[in-house]
Design an enzyme around this catalytic site. Sequence first.
Site, PDB file in Angstrom:
ATOM      1  N   CYS A  26     -17.365  24.952  28.877  1.00 21.04           N
ATOM      2  CA  CYS A  26     -17.732  23.628  28.941  1.00 21.04           C
ATOM      3  C   CYS A  26     -18.689  23.317  27.828  1.00 21.04           C
ATOM      4  CB  CYS A  26     -18.221  23.149  30.011  1.00 21.04           C
ATOM      5  SG  CYS A  26     -19.729  23.779  30.614  1.00 21.04           S
ATOM      6  N   HIS A 540     -24.621  14.796  29.128  1.00 25.85           N
ATOM      7  CA  HIS A 540     -23.499  15.306  30.048  1.00 25.85           C
ATOM      8  C   HIS A 540     -23.200  14.463  31.058  1.00 25.85           C
ATOM      9  CE1 HIS A 540     -21.719  18.186  32.563  1.00 25.85           C
ATOM     10  NE2 HIS A 540     -21.652  19.288  31.621  1.00 25.85           N
TER      11      HIS A 540
END
Length: 618
Positions: A26, A540
């Site tokens: 990620c 995020h």
Amino acid sequence: MNYSESVKEILQEVGTKDNVQSVTHCMTRLRFVLKNEKLVDDAKVKKIPGVMGVMKKGGQYQVIMGNDVANYYKALTKLGNFSSDASVGEKEKKNLFDAFVDVISGCMSPLIPALIGGGMIKVILILLPLLGWLNESAQSYQILAFFGDAPFYFMPVMLAYTAAQKFGVTPMLAVTIGGIMLHPNFTAMVDAGDPVSIFGLPITLATYSSSVIPILLMVWLMKYIEGAFDKVIPTVLKSFLKPLLVILISGILALVVVGPLGTYAGQLLSTIILWIQGKAGFLALGIMGALMPLIVMTGMHWAFAPIFLIASVQNPDVLILPAMLAANIAQGAACLAVSLKAKDKNLKTVSLAAGISALLAGVTEPALYGVTLKYKKPLYAAMIAGGICGVYMGFTGLESYAFAVPSLVSLPQFIGGEGNGNIINAVIVAIASIIITFVLTLVFGIDEEPDATERVSVPDSIESGSHDPKRVFAPVKGQVIPLEEVNDSAFSAKMMGEGIAILPEDNQIVAPFSGTVAAIFPTKHAIGLVSDSGIELLIHVGIDTVELDGKYFESFVEAGDRVEKGQLLLTADFAKIKAAGYDIITPIVVTNSKDYIEVVAKEEMKNTTENEPIIYAV
């Protein structure tokens, strides 16, 4: 940085490529699915150059590398032809109970707000008549009653939708099967009690309202039913023939085979428990008190309905309602303990509401599905307390003289018999259940990551501006939360740097300063920025939202773009993300914190807008 050497060491420490089933990445971590995590020495992995930390979550072994993770991943792929399917092998890594709990929790989580709302309405309907503010015969009371009942009664329909998303079934076909199981005509047949069959196949007369397991099993089966029809039905006929056959076959299976499994299991359990009660009543109540949460979850408690529904002074119930008293109170106490112990503010709020619902109204679904089952250890604490209290009730012969869902408010159902002994024992059980469960839950814990550091205050020098601090403005409107309280150790332990988190109240993520886009992940859930003053920032959006693969996200910038403060970077449909079972809390981290003397958040802010500074760097 020598990426090749680092990934060689990582691969060696995770058990070589023979132990790797898949690997992806990620914005900040390499996500391994390993055949055997026990082969890995976490301490050795953490010592590898470039590794910031490790984390085990969701069947993955996550190695936190920071913003440079893409280069590490590129070097890693040169060492082997690894699958990038992060779900491969995940089921094999879980035991049957964990897999079962994950399915239940994943499907139930989106229902929790509705269950809490319905539960609180039930609490209100208990309190208002006691206070003399509303008569039980009034229409307002009766209407509010089905307001509170609706989320529970139609639970199979709601579960059909969430389970369809989890198992990859067409949602409206699954919802239709849930509707078949709750259809008023079928309910009328159940109430009538006459034999019912379809095409000669006998249908078990069972009530599926408020049940969980039958619809989950049915939707899981529909995954294979749909898949089979997809293979054999010609494309030109699929648009009408597939839904026809899926509904027909699934509906018959639901009523003839799958649904009745819970009924038969309940009848078997009833026979066993009643036999034990005849031999050793204290043992039967101990078992029922401990297992009641699981029995209610499966709907098998309805097998005892002939016993507890007719509870009266002449025919007191000495089994189910006393066991439910201990179990319901225990669920509420476990939630209160979780609310006290948890660091995550969302969990605190949900646990408190679920605890009140269980304690005052005996409505345990929000507690069971939203808290105790999800975190397991609070469930164990509640079951132990229920078992201990059950044994005590068995020895003292506690009786319920009326049918009511046991709770603190409904304790008068235990008033009766000679003297006050029975109600005193009921109060003792309630108090003991609260104390034992509360203490055990605090002792067992809830597997949250511990706080890594103490919260720092904004120094006077920053407030006065004497050091000309660099500022990061809020990229989204919402509630400001300390980074330490994020339910992900990569952020809470500040492995990637100092920062803060926001619980968003708006779907737009904007630039928190003027600068450039350093990176934006293909799944759009995370973006890296560099300000004109040199701050390197990671936004995020949500926790583990990489698993959505870009669903519900839309980006408006690309890597290398110049952005101005307040410019729209991306949008996220937080309602749908949350409904999909993901935490929407958004960490905002200064990844080059070591370049500054101090990086702190403006702590006293509870809520923020896009125009307010939230981080200062000196």
